[in-house]
Enzyme design. Structure first.
Site, short mmCIF file in Angstrom:
data_model
loop_
_atom_site.label_atom_id
_atom_site.label_comp_id
_atom_site.label_asym_id
_atom_site.label_seq_id
_atom_site.Cartn_x
_atom_site.Cartn_y
_atom_site.Cartn_z
N ARG A 7 0.82 -1.22 0.00
CA ARG A 7 0.00 0.00 0.00
C ARG A 7 0.85 1.27 0.00
NH1 ARG A 7 -5.04 -0.52 4.23
NH2 ARG A 7 -5.54 -2.72 3.91
N HIS A 53 -1.14 -2.29 -4.22
CA HIS A 53 -0.51 -3.10 -5.28
C HIS A 53 -0.44 -2.36 -6.62
CE1 HIS A 53 0.22 -6.34 -2.72
NE2 HIS A 53 -0.74 -7.19 -3.04
N HIS A 105 4.67 -12.55 -6.75
CA HIS A 105 3.71 -12.93 -5.70
C HIS A 105 3.37 -14.41 -5.82
CE1 HIS A 105 0.69 -12.44 -2.66
NE2 HIS A 105 0.64 -11.12 -2.76
N ASP A 165 0.99 -11.80 7.71
CA ASP A 165 0.92 -11.01 6.49
C ASP A 165 1.68 -9.71 6.76
OD1 ASP A 165 0.38 -10.02 4.00
OD2 ASP A 165 -1.77 -9.69 4.33
N GLU A 187 7.40 -12.33 -0.64
CA GLU A 187 7.41 -11.16 -1.51
C GLU A 187 8.63 -10.30 -1.15
OE1 GLU A 187 3.34 -9.41 -1.23
OE2 GLU A 187 2.98 -11.32 -0.21
#
Length: 348
Positions: A82, A107, A178, A250, A315
């Site tokens: 973000r 993204h 990803h 996450d 990532e």
């Protein structure tokens, strides 16, 4: 009623246009013990086999990728993660980016690079290079960005990903693949018994809206400490304010490797299949995502349901919202400069 059924059928049939069908390409790469299929739609890893075990989540057809709009195996850009508020200031000039979730640019907006058809510049048995030219102003980002991504399978059981980008105006670049890794050999199985190790002393803290605050928290004495190996499921449901925000892992971890490609950044081990993947990268951080959003409704290859926490994402990237957090490494790219980044996944 028959009229409505016919209309729905036509919508389903026309999900992929004839132009998209003509533009779609799939390249197969092979090396000892490894085979990989790369789609030019999103520069995606569609299949990644190690010793005949497909360790990459995905779908069987282009239609499924377009319909489900998942990031499986795709290159995400122009900015993964973000940018809070969609606000971007470069050299005193303000740019308003496309905003989505919670009023942020997520993204790189929609559609991002994962939903574009890339050009294949070259390929042979072990390597392929794809290019996407992002127009000036795409989703609000300044500058025409030319991005090349090269996938290579090596003789030493590596998947190497090289990124190179140039721009016509000062812009920001934060690119990552990803891929969703599942080393079990069963894409419907969870990865809670897979063992994770990370070279990270700290991670980026979220507020209650899952926006990074600009602060780092030490992993010591928390469920985020993977400096010694732990099973992913061992502490994933522990009572922790950060885990409660994301319902699992996450989070973006600050790597101790300082961009040294020779230093191990992460390792994932499946003790049942004996497959190990090691991660090396020039990037300063790594986002670990454990597929907390999967709930079994999406069906992947062979119709297998993607159950809760059935994958791990590595990532390799810069921090989310770096443009608004000058204490973190800069993501600014200027004309005349070349952005370069490399990530290696080594299989044992």
């Amino acid at each position: 009623m028959k009229k409505y059924i016919l209309i729905l059928a036509l919508i389903s049939i026309s999900l992929i246009s004839s132009a998209q069908q003509e533009e779609f390409k799939l390249v197969t790469l092979k090396a000892p013990n490894m085979e990989m299929k790369i789609m030019n739609y999103g520069a995606r890893i569609q299949e990644l086999k190690f010793r005949n075990t497909d360790v990459a989540l995905g779908f069987d057809s282009l239609e499924q990728y377009i319909k489900e709009r998942q990031n499986y195996g795709a290159v995400i850009g122009r900015y993964i993660g973000r940018i809070v508020g969609g606000y971007l200031n470069i050299d005193g000039r303000e740019h308003m980016l496309q905003i989505r979730h919670h009023g942020d640019c997520s993204h790189g907006g929609s559609p991002n690079f994962s939903e574009r058809f890339w050009d294949i510049l070259s390929h042979n048995d072990t390597t392929v290079t794809l290019r996407y030219v992002s127009p000036d102003g795409e989703n609000g980002f300044p500058g025409e960005l030319t991005l090349d991504v090269t996938y290579t399978l090596t003789q030493t059981q590596d998947l190497r990903i090289d990124y190179k980008a140039t721009t016509t105006k000062a812009t920001v670049v934060n690119i990552a693949n990803h891929n969703f890794f599942n080393l079990t050999g069963d894409h419907s199985a969870n990865i809670l018994d897979e063992e994770l190790w990370l070279a990270a002393d700290s991670f980026a803290v979220y507020d209650m809206s899952k926006r990074v605050t600009g602060k780092l928290a030490y992993v010591k004495d928390t469920p985020f400490d993977f400096r010694t190996p732990h099973l992913i499921g061992e502490r994933i449901d522990a009572s922790n304010s950060q885990l409660s925000i994301t319902k699992g892992y996450d989070h973006c971890f600050k790597l101790n490797t300082n961009g040294d490609l020779s230093k191990l950044a992460a390792r994932l081990v499946d003790n049942h299949t004996d497959i190990t993947v090691e991660v090396y990268t020039t990037e300063p951080a790594i986002q670990i995502y454990t597929a907390n959003g999967h709930n079994g409704y999406i069906k992947g290859k062979g119709g297998k349901p993607h159950s809760h926490r059935n994958a791990v994402c590595f990532e390799t990237m810069h921090f989310p919202d770096s443009p608004n957090n000058p204490q973190w490494p800069s993501t600014v790219l200027r004309p005349g400069e070349t952005f370069r980044s490399t990530t290696i996944f080594h299989f044992n």
